[in-house]
Design a protein around this motif. Structure first.
Motif, PDB file in Angstrom:
ATOM      1  N   VAL A   1       0.846  -1.200   0.000  1.00 60.64           N
ATOM      2  CA  VAL A   1       0.000   0.000   0.000  1.00 60.64           C
ATOM      3  C   VAL A   1       0.883   1.252   0.000  1.00 60.64           C
ATOM      4  O   VAL A   1       0.664   2.182  -0.788  1.00 60.64           O
ATOM      5  CB  VAL A   1      -0.966   0.018   1.209  1.00 60.64           C
ATOM      6  N   PHE A   2       1.881   1.269   0.873  1.00 60.40           N
ATOM      7  CA  PHE A   2       2.798   2.416   0.926  1.00 60.40           C
ATOM      8  C   PHE A   2       3.601   2.525  -0.372  1.00 60.40           C
ATOM      9  O   PHE A   2       3.731   3.606  -0.946  1.00 60.40           O
ATOM     10  CB  PHE A   2       3.747   2.313   2.118  1.00 60.40           C
ATOM     11  N   ALA A   3       4.152   1.404  -0.833  1.00 51.53           N
ATOM     12  CA  ALA A   3       4.994   1.417  -2.033  1.00 51.53           C
ATOM     13  C   ALA A   3       4.205   1.842  -3.271  1.00 51.53           C
ATOM     14  O   ALA A   3       4.711   2.611  -4.094  1.00 51.53           O
ATOM     15  CB  ALA A   3       5.625   0.040  -2.239  1.00 51.53           C
ATOM     16  N   LEU A   4       2.983   1.372  -3.402  1.00 53.25           N
ATOM     17  CA  LEU A   4       2.166   1.715  -4.567  1.00 53.25           C
ATOM     18  C   LEU A   4       1.789   3.194  -4.595  1.00 53.25           C
ATOM     19  O   LEU A   4       1.498   3.741  -5.659  1.00 53.25           O
ATOM     20  CB  LEU A   4       0.901   0.858  -4.609  1.00 53.25           C
ATOM     21  N   SER A   5       1.799   3.824  -3.429  1.00 55.17           N
ATOM     22  CA  SER A   5       1.485   5.256  -3.394  1.00 55.17           C
ATOM     23  C   SER A   5       2.755   6.112  -3.518  1.00 55.17           C
ATOM     24  O   SER A   5       2.705   7.316  -3.302  1.00 55.17           O
ATOM     25  CB  SER A   5       0.731   5.603  -2.105  1.00 55.17           C
ATOM     26  N   GLY A   6       3.876   5.461  -3.853  1.00 55.06           N
ATOM     27  CA  GLY A   6       5.125   6.186  -4.067  1.00 55.06           C
ATOM     28  C   GLY A   6       5.875   6.537  -2.795  1.00 55.06           C
ATOM     29  O   GLY A   6       6.836   7.302  -2.834  1.00 55.06           O
ATOM     30  N   GLN A   7       5.464   5.977  -1.673  1.00 57.53           N
ATOM     31  CA  GLN A   7       6.101   6.269  -0.389  1.00 57.53           C
ATOM     32  C   GLN A   7       7.072   5.140  -0.018  1.00 57.53           C
ATOM     33  O   GLN A   7       6.912   4.467   0.991  1.00 57.53           O
ATOM     34  CB  GLN A   7       5.035   6.427   0.695  1.00 57.53           C
TER      35      GLN A   7
ATOM     36  N   ALA B   1       1.378  -9.501  -4.068  1.00 59.02           N
ATOM     37  CA  ALA B   1       1.306  -8.641  -5.257  1.00 59.02           C
ATOM     38  C   ALA B   1       0.498  -9.317  -6.361  1.00 59.02           C
ATOM     39  O   ALA B   1      -0.347  -8.675  -7.000  1.00 59.02           O
ATOM     40  CB  ALA B   1       2.708  -8.299  -5.750  1.00 59.02           C
ATOM     41  N   ALA B   2       0.737 -10.595  -6.591  1.00 58.02           N
ATOM     42  CA  ALA B   2      -0.020 -11.323  -7.621  1.00 58.02           C
ATOM     43  C   ALA B   2      -1.503 -11.347  -7.265  1.00 58.02           C
ATOM     44  O   ALA B   2      -2.365 -11.128  -8.119  1.00 58.02           O
ATOM     45  CB  ALA B   2       0.519 -12.745  -7.769  1.00 58.02           C
ATOM     46  N   SER B   3      -1.785 -11.587  -6.008  1.00 62.17           N
ATOM     47  CA  SER B   3      -3.171 -11.618  -5.550  1.00 62.17           C
ATOM     48  C   SER B   3      -3.844 -10.264  -5.745  1.00 62.17           C
ATOM     49  O   SER B   3      -4.986 -10.179  -6.185  1.00 62.17           O
ATOM     50  CB  SER B   3      -3.205 -12.043  -4.076  1.00 62.17           C
TER      51      SER B   3
END
Length: 170
Positions: free
Chosen positions: A109-115, A145-147
């Motif tokens: 969640v954090f990584a996908l938002s660029g954080q 991630a696949a899920s």
């Protein structure tokens, strides 16, 4: 609060992880199983057969667990009232399963938002406070991630599929 008071970001992250660990301390045996949900989603994911097979193999070798997993534990799903009491929202993805898989989801969640820095800080703090090895949570990242890649967010799909393709072949 992390955005409104950046100087308190570390303190907020501490409370965030503590709250997640409180969730994980609960057992809800009547909830659906997280591993079953992931297996179903991985079978629907846009993956080549070798990657899918490796992910499903890795998932079958991970302990399933019986912890309460929120499934979307993110700062946006927590409100804090005027008495500093936190309330967790959006329980629609709750399952019983492995707490490390839930932590891997929060990391994403954090990584996908660029954080990315916050994602790394979160993971380090989660592992420190839970006593769970960082490498163990990281083993869940391709599976989670696949899920997640089958969900309806096209802007995230490419990054999730890239994460999913980082599978340890045995």
């Amino acid at each position: 609060l992390m955005h409104e008071e950046p100087q308190k970001k570390s303190e907020c992250l501490e409370r965030f992880v503590d709250l997640q660990l409180t969730v994980h301390a609960q057992c809800c045996p009547l909830l659906h199983n997280l591993a079953d949900k992931m297996r179903h989603r991985i079978n629907r994911a846009d993956l080549d057969e070798a990657t899918r097979t490796a992910l499903l193999h890795n998932l079958s070798n991970m302990p399933s667990g019986s912890k309460l997993c929120h499934g979307d534990f993110a700062p946006a799903n927590i409100i804090i009232d005027e008495n500093e009491t936190p309330y967790i929202l959006d329980w629609s993805h709750a399952t019983q399963g492995n707490a490390s898989a839930d932590a891997a989801r929060t990391y994403l969640v954090f990584a996908l938002s660029g954080q990315n820095k916050l994602a790394d800080k979160y993971l380090n703090l989660f592992c420190e406070k839970s006593g769970i090895g960082k490498q163990y949570v990281q083993k869940w990242l391709p599976i989670v991630a696949a899920s997640q890649s089958v969900k309806g967010k096209p802007e995230e799909r490419a990054l999730l599929l890239k994460w999913a393709s980082v599978v340890d072949y045995e």
